[in-house]
Each structure stands twice: as C-alpha cells, then as structure tokens.
Design an enzyme around this catalytic site. Structure first.
Site, PDB file in Angstrom:
ATOM      1  N   SER A  16      10.063  21.685  14.609  1.00  0.00           N
ATOM      2  CA  SER A  16      10.656  21.171  13.376  1.00  0.00           C
ATOM      3  C   SER A  16      11.668  20.072  13.704  1.00  0.00           C
ATOM      4  O   SER A  16      11.310  19.025  14.206  1.00  0.00           O
ATOM      5  CB  SER A  16      11.280  22.320  12.580  1.00  0.00           C
ATOM      6  OG  SER A  16      11.706  21.900  11.316  1.00  0.00           O
TER       7      SER A  16
ATOM      8  N   GLU B 221      10.507  11.322  -3.725  1.00  0.00           N
ATOM      9  CA  GLU B 221      11.068   9.991  -3.919  1.00  0.00           C
ATOM     10  C   GLU B 221      10.533   8.981  -2.915  1.00  0.00           C
ATOM     11  O   GLU B 221      10.918   7.801  -2.950  1.00  0.00           O
ATOM     12  CB  GLU B 221      12.599  10.056  -3.808  1.00  0.00           C
ATOM     13  CG  GLU B 221      13.227  10.944  -4.872  1.00  0.00           C
ATOM     14  CD  GLU B 221      14.706  11.148  -4.642  1.00  0.00           C
ATOM     15  OE1 GLU B 221      15.226  10.646  -3.618  1.00  0.00           O
ATOM     16  OE2 GLU B 221      15.350  11.824  -5.466  1.00  0.00           O
TER      17      GLU B 221
ATOM     18  N   HIS C  61       6.596  20.194   9.263  1.00  0.00           N
ATOM     19  CA  HIS C  61       6.252  20.943   8.045  1.00  0.00           C
ATOM     20  C   HIS C  61       5.445  20.036   7.114  1.00  0.00           C
ATOM     21  O   HIS C  61       5.640  20.032   5.888  1.00  0.00           O
ATOM     22  CB  HIS C  61       7.520  21.424   7.324  1.00  0.00           C
ATOM     23  CG  HIS C  61       8.421  22.277   8.159  1.00  0.00           C
ATOM     24  ND1 HIS C  61       8.203  23.620   8.372  1.00  0.00           N
ATOM     25  CD2 HIS C  61       9.546  21.958   8.849  1.00  0.00           C
ATOM     26  CE1 HIS C  61       9.168  24.110   9.138  1.00  0.00           C
ATOM     27  NE2 HIS C  61       9.990  23.116   9.446  1.00  0.00           N
TER      28      HIS C  61
END
Length: 306
Positions: A144, A162, A186
């Site tokens: 991660s 966004e 992820h």
C-alpha cells in the site's frame, strides 16, 4: 568496467495482502507455499532470513507490527524484527541502522506514504537501503503506502471521484528505488483509474502501475517485473499520449487525454522497464485459472509497451 546493474529486488504490493490469519489448518500449507509473503521470503534466498518490518506509514505502528510478526511467524526459520521509526532522528540512530545492515529484507507497511518520505528519505537509513539494494542481493518490500513510496514521483493524495480535473491528484517526491514507475495501490476496490491517469498525464515519461489488493510485482535487477498474487496489475502507458494539456490548463479544469495505452496483467505475466517489453503467460499454464474452454497458447506472447 564497473557493473552498475542493480543487484537487489523490489516488491511493491497493492495492500491487504493475505497474512494467513483467517485460515484453518487444512489451508495453511497452501498459504505458506503460495502467498505473497512466502514469495517475499523466498526472494531473500537465505535459510533463516531476517525480515525487518518498518511500520512508519501507519497511525497504529505497534498494532501493525504485531500483525506482521504473527504473519511471518507462520513460516519456519524466519526471523522478524519490528523497527518502529517515527521520528527522523531514529533514521539516523546507529542502533537502528544496524538492523537495516543485518536484514535480508526490509518491509514497509501501509498507511500514509508521506510519513515514510518525511521520516526516512535522505537520511543515513535511506542511503543504507539504497546502497544495499543497488549492490547486494537485498529485498525491499512495501505494501500500500509502502509500495507507493518506492517511486521517485509519488502520489500523495487525491480523491478518485475528483480525478482528471487538473490538480485533484497530489504528488511529491518518493524514495527513488524505481524511478521509471509511478505506483498506486488498492487500485480496483478504490476505483483509482482516473487518479493514475492524471498522474501519468503530469509525468508522461513514466509508466503508471495500478496494483490490486493482494497483488504485487517482483522487480529484479531494476528492470524485470513479474506479477504475483491473486489480482491484477493495470499498466497505464502514456508514451503515445496526445491532447495532453496538463501543463497549460488551469487548476480544476477537466482534462482530455487520448491514445492512452492500458494493459491488464495477472499472475505470471512480465514486463521490462528497459525496453518495455511485455510478456503474457500462456493461458494453458498451470499458474492460471483456466476458463471452461480456454484458448491455449503454445508460446508466450510478447509485444512492446510502446
């Protein structure tokens, strides 16, 4: 002539990797043999490897450290040490540097990738990590945030909803182990396609890598990348990009991108960073889950990423 080829191995992981804690005895053997953590251990190429876990990115480093200690504890002959580095001075402490010197693998946890760079980047610990990676058969793994910090240009934030409005994705300087890539984690479950697309529009000379959870890359000699784990790796290649006005648009403006090349890879596939050659594993290989009526290939399929 001095051989400048990188001798170490980098293993970025997309997060939420299987730690083997929710399985019964009948399935534990498969975890020990085939999990991503098992591959991390094998890449150390030592009979009793020392794995040093650095949970700097985490907001709960003690808890995260214990989880990795339990996960690696399921493997015989593996030694684990948790190196809890929270302040920059700790990345300069000789006693902590000795753990990095003795480690066969250093693994960075998930959390906030900017904590890693703020605390460790350009310190004696970072210099030691880089030297060992370049000169020795040494493994640096990260999951991660730990994976995202490995690049030189690093995604630091930005909401997926966004993305592709200029400025929505935040970037900063990473640890520079793999300067050819920009990495997101992820990738599937958090819908980060737009985020990575905006990142490569900003840095069109880099190859974008989106890592699904429990999926990673094994990068050897600084160039050969192999997909490992149970999910997929999405490569976003901007080398043929057209209509990219990222450098002249005002912040908040919708971005147009065309001719962006995307590849979806899974376990066993390879790509190279030097010549960007892509190698797809044949569908009849036993590492793949076969379709009901698989299309079998007798040889690997190769093509250029650009």
């Amino acid at each position: 002539m001095i051989d400048t080829k990188v001798k170490g191995t980098i293993i970025p992981i997309g997060g939420n990797e299987d730690k083997g804690t929710q399985r019964d005895e009948s399935s534990k053997l498969n975890f020990v043999q085939k999990s991503i953590l098992a591959r991390v251990i094998r890449e150390c190429k030592k009979p009793e490897p020392l794995i040093v876990v650095v949970p700097t990115a985490s907001s709960i480093p003690a808890e995260v450290g214990e989880k990795y200690k339990a996960a690696f504890g399921q493997f015989e002959h593996v030694r684990t040490h948790i190196l809890d580095i929270r302040e920059k001075w700790q990345a300069e402490d000789p006693s902590n540097l000795r753990w990095i010197e003795e480690a066969d693998c250093v693994m960075f946890s998930g959390g906030n990738q900017s904590k890693i760079t703020r605390t460790i980047c350009d310190t004696p610990m970072h210099e030691l990590l880089m030297r060992r990676y370049q000169q020795e058969a040494f493994v640096i793994a990260g999951t991660s945030a730990g994976a995202m910090s490995m690049s030189e240009e690093m995604i630091t934030g930005g909401k997926s909803t966004e993305a592709l409005f200029k400025g929505a994705v935040k970037t900063g300087k990473g640890m520079r182990y793999i300067p050819e890539l920009i990495i997101d984690s992820h990738f599937i479950v958090r819908g980060r396609f737009g985020r990575l697309m905006e990142a490569v529009a900003r840095f069109p000379y880099l190859l974008g890598v989106g890592l699904a959870e429990n999926t990673g890359l094994v990068v050897k000699n600084g160039t050969d990348c192999e997909v490992i784990g149970s999910g997929m790796v999405v490569l976003v290649n901007p080398s043929q990009l057209t209509h990219n006005y990222e450098d002249i648009l005002e912040s908040g403006t919708p971005m147009s991108l065309s001719n962006l090349i995307v590849h979806v890879l899974s376990v066993g596939d390879h790509f190279r960073l030097d010549n960007r050659e892509l190698t797809i594993l044949p569908m009849d290989h036993d590492a793949r889950v076969l379709l009901e009526k698989p299309y079998a290939y007798s040889t690997r399929k190769r093509r250029k990423l650009q």
